[in-house]
Design an enzyme around this catalytic site. Sequence first.
Site, PDB file in Angstrom:
ATOM      1  N   ASP A 216      60.570 127.411 -88.052  1.00 33.77           N
ATOM      2  CA  ASP A 216      59.304 127.321 -87.347  1.00 33.77           C
ATOM      3  C   ASP A 216      59.489 126.606 -86.008  1.00 33.77           C
ATOM      4  O   ASP A 216      60.204 125.601 -85.911  1.00 33.77           O
ATOM      5  CB  ASP A 216      58.306 126.545 -88.217  1.00 33.77           C
ATOM      6  CG  ASP A 216      56.925 126.481 -87.634  1.00 33.77           C
ATOM      7  OD1 ASP A 216      56.318 127.545 -87.454  1.00 33.77           O
ATOM      8  OD2 ASP A 216      56.452 125.359 -87.354  1.00 33.77           O
ATOM      9  N   GLU A 275      61.990 131.413 -85.094  1.00 35.83           N
ATOM     10  CA  GLU A 275      60.698 131.706 -84.483  1.00 35.83           C
ATOM     11  C   GLU A 275      60.761 131.090 -83.091  1.00 35.83           C
ATOM     12  O   GLU A 275      60.529 129.892 -82.909  1.00 35.83           O
ATOM     13  CB  GLU A 275      59.533 131.093 -85.267  1.00 35.83           C
ATOM     14  CG  GLU A 275      58.183 131.486 -84.654  1.00 35.83           C
ATOM     15  CD  GLU A 275      57.092 130.453 -84.823  1.00 35.83           C
ATOM     16  OE1 GLU A 275      55.909 130.839 -84.771  1.00 35.83           O
ATOM     17  OE2 GLU A 275      57.391 129.268 -84.997  1.00 35.83           O
TER      18      GLU A 275
END
Length: 535
Positions: A216, A275
């Site tokens: 993330d 990401e």
Amino acid sequence: MTQHLAETLPTATGTAPGWWREAVIYQVYPRSFADSNGDGMGDLAGIRSRLPYLKELGVDAVWLSPFYASPQADAGYDVADYRAIDPMFGTLHDADAVIREAHGLGLRIIVDLVPNHCSDQHEWFKQALREGPGTPLRERFHFRPGKGENGEEPPNDWESIFGGPAWTRVADGEWYLHLFAPEQPDFNWDHPAVQDEFRSVLRFWLDLGVDGFRIDVAHGLVKAPGLPDLGRDEQLKLLGNQVLPFFDQDGVHEIYRAWRKVLDEYDGERIGVAEAWTPSADRTALYLRPDELHQAFNFHYLTTGWDAAALRATIDESLDAMRPVGAPTTWVLSNHDVVRHATRFGDGDAELGLRRARAAALLMLALPGSAYVYQGEELGLPEVVDLPDEVRQDPSFFKENGQDGLRDGCRVPIPWGGTEAPYGFGTGGSWLPQPEEWAGLSVEAQTGDPGSTLELYRSALRIRRERADLGAGDSVEWLPSPDGVLAFRRGGFVCTVNTTAEPVAVPVPGTVLLASGDLAEPGTLPADTAVWWQG
């Protein structure tokens, strides 16, 4: 023909190389997938019960969004303990069972890792608050004195992704940085203890058997030295368009080189997926050099509209950028942070949106590289755009700068069967209300219907598994085509896509393998329709 990787690799320690290069990876948003105990919230036991469905669907791996111990200020992306399971999702035993059962079915498991920030209830941060200014624990975060005569102004002008200042002041007068919600303080990745802790967290989950990590905010860990002012407001408009002092700093690459060494310690080709919102595909490729991560989400593709010229340009740019670093391109249409593409492509017309979404799925699954499927897109689910304010939970919805919190609309629990809500999701309702029309979109309702979106996905994934000229490789051969039409060849396979609103006459390159809509005659490609051909 090639065998499906999940059939040749029944366990995570198989030996076939590069499983991730052409894998189809299914994203499970745990709280919205399947509820095993009737509390209205999806959980790990529910996921485990539905793994056979994912095997039958034909995916290669399952990516699980966060299930760690968390106060849930941002749906689990505020982690209080990276080695514990939040009770709302189950126990560590449940996580182990999901991993083992998935491996038994030939499915890989990728878990989310959230290294940019933690929860304000993480023990490190709570102790940092107790210890006060200038103490060692505060150095693991970004604590700073404020500006102004009495330190009443934030240390710099950075804005939170969720709106408002990226700083919150604590009782002793210092401020701490949070690029997201105030409950999500950013780690200071210049501190050795932070680096050591996350290498330990990686090993904890690798030892449990996971096959990789989706990272993330992979672009956000390192901040520019001195935390300089950006010098302008409306900073959200700059995201993904230019290098910012808090995103896509070159120092992140040293972190991922260290992580790659950890991943390579383990058998079975464990992977890292970034990401990374970057200004260009070339910048994204830097995360995927041979000694760094394995994949990165192709947000440039996700944000491209339903336009043949724009799609072709993005496809070429993506393939060209990944080729020099030897990484596969990834393709993605939806995830838990964006409006579902069945709505995004529809311009307010649900029927048009679904037709385009079906065609977009065949285009994506025909491209070389790895594809990501967000739970429910195989059902053709639209965005839920009329959720009552009182049920919304997205932090951005509650900010004063007017963000609409539409992330809730793509997170509504998916329908499995039955005629009334919660449509087989569980026995106790669902944490976000499901629309009445979803009864006709459930897995049960679509299974066996040759015209359904679910059966389209099942057929496409079966054909992709069976063919050596799909998934593998790093290029496409573009064929002459009318304006508004994409046509390319990959070995003995041809894909044609009409992105226009009118039928278009096209050459017939062979036998129809699969079409996203009805074909009145092979030489005419209907509006917003994709066809796979055996050339």
